[in-house]
Design a protein around this motif. Sequence first.
Motif, PDB file in Angstrom:
ATOM      1  N   UNK A  84      12.980  25.889 -52.734  1.00 54.55           N
ATOM      2  CA  UNK A  84      12.970  27.238 -52.145  1.00 54.55           C
ATOM      3  C   UNK A  84      11.617  27.542 -51.507  1.00 54.55           C
ATOM      4  N   UNK A  85      10.537  27.120 -52.170  1.00 52.75           N
ATOM      5  CA  UNK A  85       9.200  27.383 -51.635  1.00 52.75           C
ATOM      6  C   UNK A  85       8.986  26.636 -50.323  1.00 52.75           C
ATOM      7  N   UNK A  86       9.476  25.346 -50.265  1.00 50.91           N
ATOM      8  CA  UNK A  86       9.389  24.590 -49.011  1.00 50.91           C
ATOM      9  C   UNK A  86      10.205  25.261 -47.913  1.00 50.91           C
ATOM     10  N   UNK A  87      11.404  25.737 -48.287  1.00 52.35           N
ATOM     11  CA  UNK A  87      12.251  26.443 -47.329  1.00 52.35           C
ATOM     12  C   UNK A  87      11.538  27.667 -46.764  1.00 52.35           C
ATOM     13  N   UNK A  88      10.931  28.427 -47.650  1.00 51.70           N
ATOM     14  CA  UNK A  88      10.277  29.674 -47.234  1.00 51.70           C
ATOM     15  C   UNK A  88       9.048  29.419 -46.370  1.00 51.70           C
ATOM     16  N   UNK A  89       8.229  28.433 -46.783  1.00 53.14           N
ATOM     17  CA  UNK A  89       6.941  28.230 -46.107  1.00 53.14           C
ATOM     18  C   UNK A  89       7.056  27.391 -44.846  1.00 53.14           C
ATOM     19  N   UNK A  90       8.003  26.420 -44.820  1.00 50.66           N
ATOM     20  CA  UNK A  90       8.009  25.459 -43.719  1.00 50.66           C
ATOM     21  C   UNK A  90       9.216  25.579 -42.801  1.00 50.66           C
ATOM     22  N   UNK A  91      10.421  25.643 -43.388  1.00 47.31           N
ATOM     23  CA  UNK A  91      11.616  25.451 -42.576  1.00 47.31           C
ATOM     24  C   UNK A  91      12.158  26.748 -41.969  1.00 47.31           C
ATOM     25  N   UNK A  92      12.022  27.872 -42.670  1.00 51.28           N
ATOM     26  CA  UNK A  92      12.448  29.143 -42.078  1.00 51.28           C
ATOM     27  C   UNK A  92      11.670  29.452 -40.797  1.00 51.28           C
ATOM     28  N   UNK A  93      10.324  29.261 -40.770  1.00 53.27           N
ATOM     29  CA  UNK A  93       9.604  29.467 -39.501  1.00 53.27           C
ATOM     30  C   UNK A  93      10.102  28.556 -38.386  1.00 53.27           C
ATOM     31  N   UNK A  94      10.507  27.300 -38.721  1.00 49.91           N
ATOM     32  CA  UNK A  94      11.037  26.394 -37.700  1.00 49.91           C
ATOM     33  C   UNK A  94      12.356  26.910 -37.130  1.00 49.91           C
ATOM     34  N   UNK A  95      13.219  27.404 -38.029  1.00 50.36           N
ATOM     35  CA  UNK A  95      14.509  27.933 -37.563  1.00 50.36           C
ATOM     36  C   UNK A  95      14.288  29.157 -36.679  1.00 50.36           C
ATOM     37  N   UNK A  96      13.365  30.025 -37.072  1.00 50.21           N
ATOM     38  CA  UNK A  96      13.046  31.199 -36.246  1.00 50.21           C
ATOM     39  C   UNK A  96      12.593  30.773 -34.853  1.00 50.21           C
ATOM     40  N   UNK A  97      11.733  29.754 -34.820  1.00 49.72           N
ATOM     41  CA  UNK A  97      11.216  29.274 -33.538  1.00 49.72           C
ATOM     42  C   UNK A  97      12.335  28.714 -32.675  1.00 49.72           C
ATOM     43  N   UNK A  98      13.270  27.962 -33.301  1.00 49.52           N
ATOM     44  CA  UNK A  98      14.383  27.373 -32.542  1.00 49.52           C
ATOM     45  C   UNK A  98      15.341  28.444 -32.033  1.00 49.52           C
ATOM     46  N   UNK A  99      15.537  29.504 -32.819  1.00 48.02           N
ATOM     47  CA  UNK A  99      16.420  30.587 -32.385  1.00 48.02           C
ATOM     48  C   UNK A  99      15.860  31.329 -31.184  1.00 48.02           C
ATOM     49  N   UNK A 100      14.544  31.473 -31.143  1.00 50.76           N
ATOM     50  CA  UNK A 100      13.866  32.091 -29.989  1.00 50.76           C
ATOM     51  C   UNK A 100      14.447  33.463 -29.654  1.00 50.76           C
ATOM     52  N   UNK A 101      14.562  34.295 -30.713  1.00 49.64           N
ATOM     53  CA  UNK A 101      15.017  35.696 -30.580  1.00 49.64           C
ATOM     54  C   UNK A 101      16.504  35.821 -30.208  1.00 49.64           C
ATOM     55  N   UNK A 102      17.291  34.743 -30.342  1.00 52.70           N
ATOM     56  CA  UNK A 102      18.737  34.847 -30.097  1.00 52.70           C
ATOM     57  C   UNK A 102      19.392  35.619 -31.247  1.00 52.70           C
ATOM     58  N   UNK A 103      20.427  36.386 -30.919  1.00 51.64           N
ATOM     59  CA  UNK A 103      21.102  37.218 -31.928  1.00 51.64           C
ATOM     60  C   UNK A 103      22.213  36.438 -32.615  1.00 51.64           C
ATOM     61  N   UNK A 104      21.808  35.395 -33.362  1.00 49.04           N
ATOM     62  CA  UNK A 104      22.764  34.593 -34.130  1.00 49.04           C
ATOM     63  C   UNK A 104      22.737  35.075 -35.578  1.00 49.04           C
ATOM     64  N   UNK A 105      23.880  35.477 -36.154  1.00 49.27           N
ATOM     65  CA  UNK A 105      23.890  35.948 -37.545  1.00 49.27           C
ATOM     66  C   UNK A 105      23.513  34.826 -38.511  1.00 49.27           C
ATOM     67  N   UNK A 106      22.706  35.176 -39.530  1.00 49.43           N
ATOM     68  CA  UNK A 106      22.239  34.209 -40.524  1.00 49.43           C
ATOM     69  C   UNK A 106      22.632  34.710 -41.908  1.00 49.43           C
ATOM     70  N   UNK A 107      23.218  33.824 -42.721  1.00 48.51           N
ATOM     71  CA  UNK A 107      23.586  34.145 -44.104  1.00 48.51           C
ATOM     72  C   UNK A 107      22.730  33.287 -45.025  1.00 48.51           C
ATOM     73  N   UNK A 108      21.982  33.915 -45.924  1.00 48.87           N
ATOM     74  CA  UNK A 108      21.212  33.191 -46.931  1.00 48.87           C
ATOM     75  C   UNK A 108      21.957  33.285 -48.251  1.00 48.87           C
ATOM     76  N   UNK A 109      22.363  32.113 -48.791  1.00 49.25           N
ATOM     77  CA  UNK A 109      23.184  32.067 -49.998  1.00 49.25           C
ATOM     78  C   UNK A 109      22.411  31.436 -51.143  1.00 49.25           C
TER      79      UNK A 109
END
Length: 571
Positions: free
Chosen positions: A105-130
């Motif tokens: 979870x810590x790796x997800x929060x610190x490393x991979x969530x910022x990458x996903x945000x960058x790839x989305x580039x402000x697109x309005x795609x719904x995200x579900x965190x489970x």
Amino acid sequence: MSVNIVAFGNERDVLSEDSQQSSLMWSYLRRSALISEIDSSPSAEHARSPVTTEYQACVFGNVRLVVHDCPLWDIFDSDWYTSRSLIGGADIIVIKYSVNDKTSFQDLKDSYVPMIKKALNHCSVPVIISAVGARKNAVPCTCPLCTLDRRSCVTTSEGAQLAKEFGATYLELHALNDFYIQKYFGGVLEYFMIQSLNQKSSEKMKKRKKTQKCHRLQPPQLEQPEKMPILKGEASHYDSDLHNLLFCCQCADVAFYSEDSSKVVKAHKVILCSVSHVFMLLFDVKSPADIHDPSILRTAQNLFAVEAGAGLLTPHGVPPCSVPVRVVVKDSDFCSCLSDILHFIYSGAFQWERLEENIKKKLKDSEKAEHVLEKVKCILKTPEKVNSLRDCQSHQIKRLYSTSLRLFFNTPVLADVIFTIQGATVPAHRAVLVARCEVMAAMFNASILQAMSLLICAEMYQVMRLQHICELYIITQLQSMPSRELASTSLSIVSLLKKAKFHNSDCLSTWLLHFIATNYLIFSQKPEFQDLSVEERSFVEMHRWPSSMYLKQLAEYRNYIHSQKCHCTIM
């Protein structure tokens, strides 16, 4: 059309002894009632590639569903191009993790969530965190202030905070069972699927219109010199709108009855009062002291009677404001022609020749017809004006009688709607709004659909009392619908039945089946009747009213009557 879902993360519990635990997405595809034609070949579930697994299925009948499940976050480190392509083509993104794996979870929060945000580039795609699983070191706790499992497990507050920062929807799934998978996770996921399909359909329609506009060849137009353009206004639909309002009976607040209490027709106070001072007296818009014409007072007293306390009756829990005022019509001939008279009033009170013809045809007695027509003239009479209207024409009727709703514009008299705009209030009348504006008609007529949406939410979160209240409200609203409105409404009762069954509303689904059977002659003519299942159709046919046996006997009786060539014995 298709929906693409990309799922990242490993929800498998590292502390669990069950190594064969199914993934979240595979569990949903197997359990959901809306999913069909799943690609369940060995290559789909077991022969997995090192990076991602692809599932294909059908949802909502004929919509193609593609799911890419990426359990390893290494895809972002080893193949950034592939991960970026997956995110770019996603309609919905699901991020999942185990509540018992704090490191991941810590790796997800610190490393991979910022990458996903960058790839989305402000697109309005719904995200579900489970957040998946039950915390092992303590009883599962959802309190945001709880610190019992903060060291080794991912707390609710940490997951919720991550979702808030991401702008995502946060779900906690304590187990991968029917409730959490099908109703909780599945309900949210299917909502976003529907939103995605609606958006794609809208964009496709806009693109098609734009393409047609671009390819359409228009002939050249030569403008006339030194001439101003002529603006052609749209023809007024005022009369037809009010006529349709009378036909559909929506927002009716007056019910006319004959003296034997058989129902005649419903109407609207504001329309009646805009035409007649007699109705103004009946509904307390004006007092006898305001009208100095004795003939109008006599007409109101001799022709109508408002039943005392009628507005206080609230059958089946209906609010008092929605119960029509009961008005008894004392004159039997006038009562028999009331439907034609109301059509005349709602058409603007100037089609006098048509009214005269209809009344004479219905009564078949010239003396009675003249008597009823004189009553109509008395109702339409303006105070202190001579009523010399025998053999009048329509244009004279229109000139002599005031038939305008301007009297009730921006006034609280008979108003049942109040608009609040920047602190200012504007009173209005629902009947007029519904008649003149399709948007307002939909807004005031969507209460059943809103109640069903609330019932679905109540069932999802197990608020049983709210669910029963919604059931009772829907039943009450449908019971109050007259047959004419039930036949013309666009509301799908069969669709309500399907939703009630799917969301475990046994009381409502049973009642709706009986409701369809009781109104068999109406629903059997609608296309939605074919959507009933074999079992439901069998129930409806068994309990239908009137029964097929009665209709058969009635047909035989009519044939017998027509076959008997009876003649008058005197002749």
